[in-house]
Scaffold this active site. Sequence first.
Site, mmCIF file in Angstrom:
data_model
loop_
_atom_site.group_PDB
_atom_site.id
_atom_site.type_symbol
_atom_site.label_atom_id
_atom_site.label_comp_id
_atom_site.label_asym_id
_atom_site.label_seq_id
_atom_site.Cartn_x
_atom_site.Cartn_y
_atom_site.Cartn_z
ATOM 1 C CB CYS A 73 58.834 30.219 43.262
ATOM 2 S SG CYS A 73 59.296 30.939 44.843
ATOM 3 C CB CYS A 183 52.785 31.296 48.555
ATOM 4 S SG CYS A 183 53.936 29.938 48.865
HETATM 5 N N1 DGL Z 1 56.337 28.483 46.637
HETATM 6 C C1 DGL Z 1 56.953 29.723 46.848
HETATM 7 C C2 DGL Z 1 56.127 30.911 46.445
HETATM 8 O O1 DGL Z 1 55.307 30.789 45.575
HETATM 9 C C3 DGL Z 1 57.947 29.961 47.933
HETATM 10 C C4 DGL Z 1 57.745 29.432 49.288
HETATM 11 C C5 DGL Z 1 58.973 29.659 50.125
HETATM 12 O O2 DGL Z 1 59.973 28.999 49.843
HETATM 13 O O3 DGL Z 1 58.940 30.511 51.032
HETATM 14 O O4 DGL Z 1 56.295 31.991 46.955
#
Ligand code: DGL
Length: 272
Positions: A73, A183
């Site tokens: 993430c 993301c």
């Molecule tokens: N998948 C996540 C990232 O890479 C976070 C998405 C979220 O929860 O806002 O930033």
Amino acid sequence: MSQPILVFDSGIGGLSVLAEIQRLLPSENYLYVFDNARLPYGELAEQVLIDGCVALICEQVARTNAKLVVVACNTASTLVLPPLRQKLSIPVVGVVPAIKPAAKLTVNGRIGLLATPGTIKRAYTRQLIEQFAPHCQVSLYASSELVMMGEAKLAGIPVDHKQLATILAPMLNDDIDTLVLGCTHFPLLSDEISSVLGDKVQLLDSGAAIARRVVSLLEQTDNKLKINQQAELVGIYTSMQISSGLLHGLQRKGFSRVTAYDAISAFSASES
Ligand code: DGL
């Protein structure tokens, strides 16, 4: 499950990273922990994000004797890696938006970074751009709607192309030739994103680089090659329940068990 690799995200975005790791290390056990009770992370206050992630990951590492943690993430990686590494003695790998490769690949010097509002506003991201793309014009785009669209897609809800085109419209005006998907949810929408932006915009993410980093760290710590015929992939989510669409989506991705988080007996309760 013995000594899994723990892959963590707020939701299903980390599956884009998990797929790359599994491609290189198919015989490992994987525990996928997703904090969907607090999704989207891009909207959370910094300290709230840090405290929750560190507590949850440390607890799951202790419970499962995980051998390595991947914070799949970007939003969490901008904040939680130092406190997590202080608490854990196993390797912790984070995700960094692919600004460095984008700066090498761009032809016209115009790069876009598409990420969550949290990632876009962090000093970490500004420093990354200053360090690796000082000669480029980097346009920043923040969206939490796209995170939710990625979640919906895995749960079987068709992507709303009109909404997607509206979210991506600013990029068409900025003449970028390279878009960093900063993301981990966004690679799950890369076909749809490309259908709006066209082939003149190349999309880049960090999944493959993270997988290579995991392999190299395990080569240093795990001296034997793993041949595990019974390799397992199990998931833990922090909300009370998940939709049947999401459960089926996860089963299609190869999850043998998906379980609600239970602080007392996290593995045995509420098995879906
Ligand atoms: N998948 C996540 C990232 O890479 C976070 C998405 C979220 O929860 O806002 O930033």
